[in-house]
Enzyme design. Structure first.
Site, PDB file in Angstrom:
ATOM      1  N   GLY A 387      -3.798 -20.786  42.190  1.00  0.00           N
ATOM      2  CA  GLY A 387      -3.010 -21.932  42.196  1.00  0.00           C
ATOM      3  C   GLY A 387      -3.603 -22.960  40.956  1.00  0.00           C
ATOM      4  CB  THR A 391      -9.231 -19.249  44.653  1.00  0.00           C
ATOM      5  OG1 THR A 391      -9.746 -19.928  43.526  1.00  0.00           O
ATOM      6  CG2 THR A 391      -9.122 -18.043  44.797  1.00  0.00           C
ATOM      7  CG  ASP A 502       2.409 -26.344  39.142  1.00  0.00           C
ATOM      8  OD1 ASP A 502       3.090 -25.926  38.499  1.00  0.00           O
ATOM      9  OD2 ASP A 502       2.042 -25.340  39.580  1.00  0.00           O
TER      10      ASP A 502
END
Ligand SMILES: *[C@@H]1O[C@H](CO)[C@@H](O)[C@H](O)[C@H]1NC(C)=O
Ligand SMILES: *[C@@H]1O[C@H](CO)[C@@H](O)[C@H](O)[C@H]1NC(C)=O
Ligand SMILES: *[C@@H]1O[C@H](CO)[C@@H](O)[C@H](O)[C@H]1NC(C)=O
Ligand SMILES: *[C@@H]1O[C@H](CO)[C@@H](O)[C@H](O)[C@H]1NC(C)=O
Ligand SMILES: *[C@@H]1O[C@H](CO)[C@@H](O)[C@H](O)[C@H]1NC(C)=O
Ligand SMILES: *[C@@H]1O[C@H](CO)[C@@H](O)[C@H](O)[C@H]1NC(C)=O
Ligand SMILES: *[C@@H]1O[C@H](CO)[C@@H](O)[C@H](O)[C@H]1NC(C)=O
Ligand SMILES: *[C@@H]1O[C@H](CO)[C@@H](O)[C@H](O)[C@H]1NC(C)=O
Ligand SMILES: *[C@@H]1O[C@H](CO)[C@@H](O)[C@H](O)[C@H]1NC(C)=O
Ligand SMILES: *[C@@H]1O[C@H](CO)[C@@H](O)[C@H](O)[C@H]1NC(C)=O
Ligand SMILES: *[C@@H]1O[C@H](CO)[C@@H](O)[C@H](O)[C@H]1NC(C)=O
Ligand SMILES: *[C@@H]1O[C@H](CO)[C@@H](O)[C@H](O)[C@H]1NC(C)=O
Length: 700
Positions: A387, A391, A502
């Site tokens: 990400g 991880t 995001d």
């Protein structure tokens, strides 16, 4: 060998003791110390970090060393449980210069309202051999005058250590005073005794730390020194009983007691028996885990009984064992301490207390051991993705599968807020959002535990052009609407609002029914604010990032709307967001789309699968919506709520055949996928997107 072990032990000792630290804490986001002096709330550096003006300190740096100041007074330490603080207070002096025959003196007035001088620990002390010094203790109502006269012809009969009346006199001070004024009577001016006693001194001093020394009579250096003085402080200006009913009652922790101040109006708070920490903070008092503490003490005692003395040889062997044993105990004890330290650092106590107080909270604090077990010690084989900030591992715990995110680093300055933030995130409950089921705080960088979503990411679903992996317009619209609703929930229903930060197809997961589940919504909260992190975020999210955010570094709700617009494009076109094989002008899907919209030439860009006559009207409306989302000006973009509503409206445009969850065609698609694994076609899309490339086989 022994030497080696001893040296090793010596080496590790200092490091060990540093770890022990007090459980007192400052407000989240506030510095909890200044130059090694712990500054627990209600005190704080600056107005935002302290309970009120009265508790406001400043951390002043002079010549590279800093000192905490409360008004004009330097603070030495603060004791929460006693409601006391030590300050550094100048000594008043009167010095006779035998050459110039001049008298130099300083008369101090030191006042500490709204607090008081502690009358039990402080004494008024005068030193000299030809001195009459006065002190006027006052508060709002009263004043008390007190004086000391001293005369001595030589140092004879003076004793070190006791203030006996020869060369030194001391007096207790009245309670409840907060202003002292010290002065000397100029008829007694050291002129007669200057041969051995050039100066006289008067001071308020903490009795415990003061030992008379005949050198004080002969020196003129005390004028440059300070004494430590104990101040009593309290919060509020009423008694506990009166304050308890008020909203501003300062004992915020559930496990705290209140007691009235001995020195004046106001009260102090303390953690209840069996708890420790900061009672002035919500969740500040923590259960003392007696279990492992006792455990460790016992262990140590046992080990130390081991010293055998049977011959040199046996001695050496035993010493080796002892060394090793002690080392292991230290190590063990440290592990607990380190764990505790991390939990503390991450503000985990707040979380722990909250979880304890709520039944069926649905949020678990995992131990480090559990996490290690679940992921087979972070075996690379268990990695399911990388990400933005870390991880993601697949882990199995008690027969349940979880996705465990191990962050790379965490913003130092926001470390303490982690617990609070977890609390916020854990309360997010929406069918289209991946549920955060727990976290692990016993590690340097906290780990997040999410529910496991089995069918991979939207990114994989869209960009795997395996035969037969046709995605109907209805499915695309449903996934779009579900994702928009999830984001709308984060923006408008979560308290406080959460900006995702995001949004991208790789962060939208799909479950067995291809229901969208927005993931990684904690990213924005955990995101670092420094430049390096920003750069890596920009790289990881290339093509999705709001241009306004890239300029201002200021994440807004409209940044998520922009990114969501890009996801809409992906759904419409099934093309990569950035195509590195294309000429520079055509690399960005977004740019291509906007110019296609301008030239009314969308047809070429659309995915062939959906650009049939039937759906065209809907597609164009979605394209129009995407265009609004991609507006350069954040203010002119719709809110994500409006986007979700618009998508809902578009989906209803043509009820048949899209009113069903699945069309026959879709079901067929689903079937065909059962037998084919969705495999990312690296060569075609992802050579450029490192992060995407690294998402290995998510969900399998
Ligand atoms: C700071 O350093 C300078 C030069 O070393 C010195 O003159 C000055 O007295 C120092 N100030 C304090 C407050 O110590
Ligand atoms: C003495 O105390 C005053 C007031 O607290 C402080 O400003 C000063 O720095 C102190 N001086 C020393 C040498 O500690
Ligand atoms: C406060 O004072 C108490 C009693 O003297 C002592 O046990 C405790 O360690 C002190 N706390 C701090 C933080 O100095
Ligand atoms: C002591 O202080 C009080 C209050 O400031 C004042 O009224 C009084 O005159 C002072 N006493 C002396 C002897 O200075
Ligand atoms: C010191 O004490 C002794 C005995 O009490 C006394 O005789 C002597 O005069 C004292 N000296 C001074 C300087 O007071
Ligand atoms: C007290 O201590 C000082 C310094 O250590 C020493 O010079 C002096 O002689 C001592 N005085 C007595 C009475 O012991
Ligand atoms: C403290 O007391 C002195 C007299 O003892 C007085 O002159 C002075 O104003 C007082 N300071 C304050 C702040 O009340
Ligand atoms: C010091 O005190 C003596 C005796 O009281 C006096 O005669 C003398 O003038 C004083 N000196 C000064 C500088 O005030
Ligand atoms: C007295 O003070 C001197 C100088 O400050 C110091 O060296 C000495 O150790 C002190 N003696 C005692 C008994 O405290
Ligand atoms: C007590 O404190 C409150 C708030 O700080 C203030 O409004 C009030 O006047 C104070 N009361 C007294 C008697 O000082
Ligand atoms: C994806 O979902 C389909 C339909 O529910 C299911 O049959 C399939 O097993 C899932 N694939 C994976 C990898 O879990
Ligand atoms: C998928 O849909 C079926 C039928 O609506 C439902 O029973 C099942 O729980 C869903 N699966 C998931 C993982 O949501």
């Amino acid at each position: 060998m022994i030497l080696l072990i001893l040296r090793f032990l010596l080496l590790i000792w200092p490091a060990r003791t540093e770890i022990a630290e007090s459980a007192n804490t400052a407000l989240p986001g506030c510095s909890d110390s200044c130059s090694g002096v712990a500054i627990p709330y209600p005190f704080g550096i600056g107005p935002k970090c302290s309970m009120s003006e009265d508790f406001e300190l400043s951390c002043v740096t002079i010549n590279r060393s800093s000192t905490p100041y409360w008004g004009d007074l330097a603070v030495l330490d603060i004791n929460l449980s006693l409601g006391q603080a030590r300050t550094s207070t100048p000594i008043s002096y009167q010095c006779y210069n035998s050459k110039t025959k001049e008298i130099k003196y300083s008369d101090w007035s030191v006042w500490v309202p709204p607090f008081w001088y502690n009358h039990e620990k402080n004494k008024f002390v005068v030193i000299g051999c030809d001195t009459l010094a006065f002190v006027n203790f006052t508060n709002d109502q009263n004043s008390y005058l007190c004086g000391c006269v001293l005369g001595c012809g030589s140092l004879e009969n003076m004793t070190n250590g006791s203030c006996s009346g020869i060369g030194c006199c001391e007096n207790s001070i009245p309670s409840g005073t907060n202003n002292i004024t010290l002065w000397f009577d100029d008829k007694y001016n050291n002129s007669e005794v200057c041969s051995f006693s050039p100066c006289s001194y008067a001071m308020l001093v903490e009795e415990d730390g003061f030992h008379f020394n005949t050198s004080y009579i002969t020196t003129s250096q005390l004028q440059y020194q300070n004494t430590s003085v104990v101040i009593d402080w309290a919060v509020g200006n009423t008694t506990c009983n009166a304050a308890r009913t008020s909203k501003s009652f300062a004992c915020k922790s559930k496990y705290s007691n209140c007691s009235d101040s001995n020195s004046g109006p106001g009260y102090i708070c303390n953690c209840s028996d069996g708890y420790q920490g900061n009672p002035y903070l919500q969740g500040g008092c923590i259960d003392i885990d007696e279990c492992w503490r006792n455990n460790n003490n016992n262990l140590q005692e046992c080990e130390l009984n081991w010293v055998p003395l049977v011959g040199i040889c046996a001695g050496i062997v035993a010493l080796c064992f002892l060394g090793l044993g002690t080392y292991m105990i230290l190590e063990r004890r440290d592990l607990s301490k380190i764990k505790e330290k991390y939990i503390q650092q991450h503000g985990g106590w707040i979380l722990l207390e909250e979880i304890k107080s709520k039944q069926g909270f649905g949020f678990t604090i995992f131990t480090r051991q559990q996490i290690e077990q679940a992921t087979n010690n972070f075996d690379r084989a268990n990695i399911i993705g990388y990400g933005g900030q870390g991880t993601v591992y697949k882990g199995t715990l008690r027969d349940q599968i979880f996705a465990i995110k191990k962050c790379k680093i965490i913003d130092e300055s926001r470390k303490g807020e982690f617990g609070k933030e977890m609390l916020i995130l854990s309360q997010i409950n929406h069918k289209n959002i991946v549920k955060l089921v727990g976290c692990c705080l016993e590690v340097e960088v906290p780990m997040l535990v999410y529910e496991f979503i089995s069918n991979g990411t939207l990114f994989q679903y869209i960009h795997s052009k395996k035969q037969g992996s046709c995605i109907s317009l209805a499915t695309r619209l449903r996934i779009a609407q579900e994702s928009a609703e999830a984001l709308a929930y984060l923006h408008f229903s979560a308290s406080p609002p959460i900006f995702h930060g995001d949004v991208k197809s790789a962060n939208i997961l799909l479950d067995q029914n291809y229901t969208a589940k927005v993931s990684d919504f904690g990213a924005s909260i955990l995101a670092l604010t420094d430049e390096a992190q920003f750069v890596s975020l920009v790289q990881g999210t290339r093509g999705y990032l709001d241009p306004e955010y890239m300029q201002s570094c200021q994440l807004t709700e409209k940044s998520d709307v922009y990114s969501f617009g890009v996801v809409l494009l992906e759904l419409l076109t099934r093309k990569p967001v950035i195509d590195f094989d294309a000429p520079e002008k055509e690399m960005s899907l977004c740019t291509r789309f906007l110019s296609a919209m301008k030239e009314k030439n969308m047809q070429n860009l659309l995915d062939d699968e959906i650009s049939n006559e039937d759906g065209m009207q809907m597609i164009m409306e979605v394209a129009e919506l995407a265009k609004q989302c991609l507006n350069i000006k954040g203010d002119e973009r719709p809110t994500i709520k409006e986007v979700a509503e618009e998508l809902d409206r578009i989906r209803k445009l043509k009820l048949h055949p899209w009113d069903q969850v699945y069309t026959a065609e879709e079901l067929e698609t689903l079937h065909s996928q059962e037998s084919h694994n969705i495999v990312i076609d690296h060569s075609e899309y992802f050579s450029m997107d490192k992060e995407a490339e690294e998402i290995i086989d998510v969900g399998r």
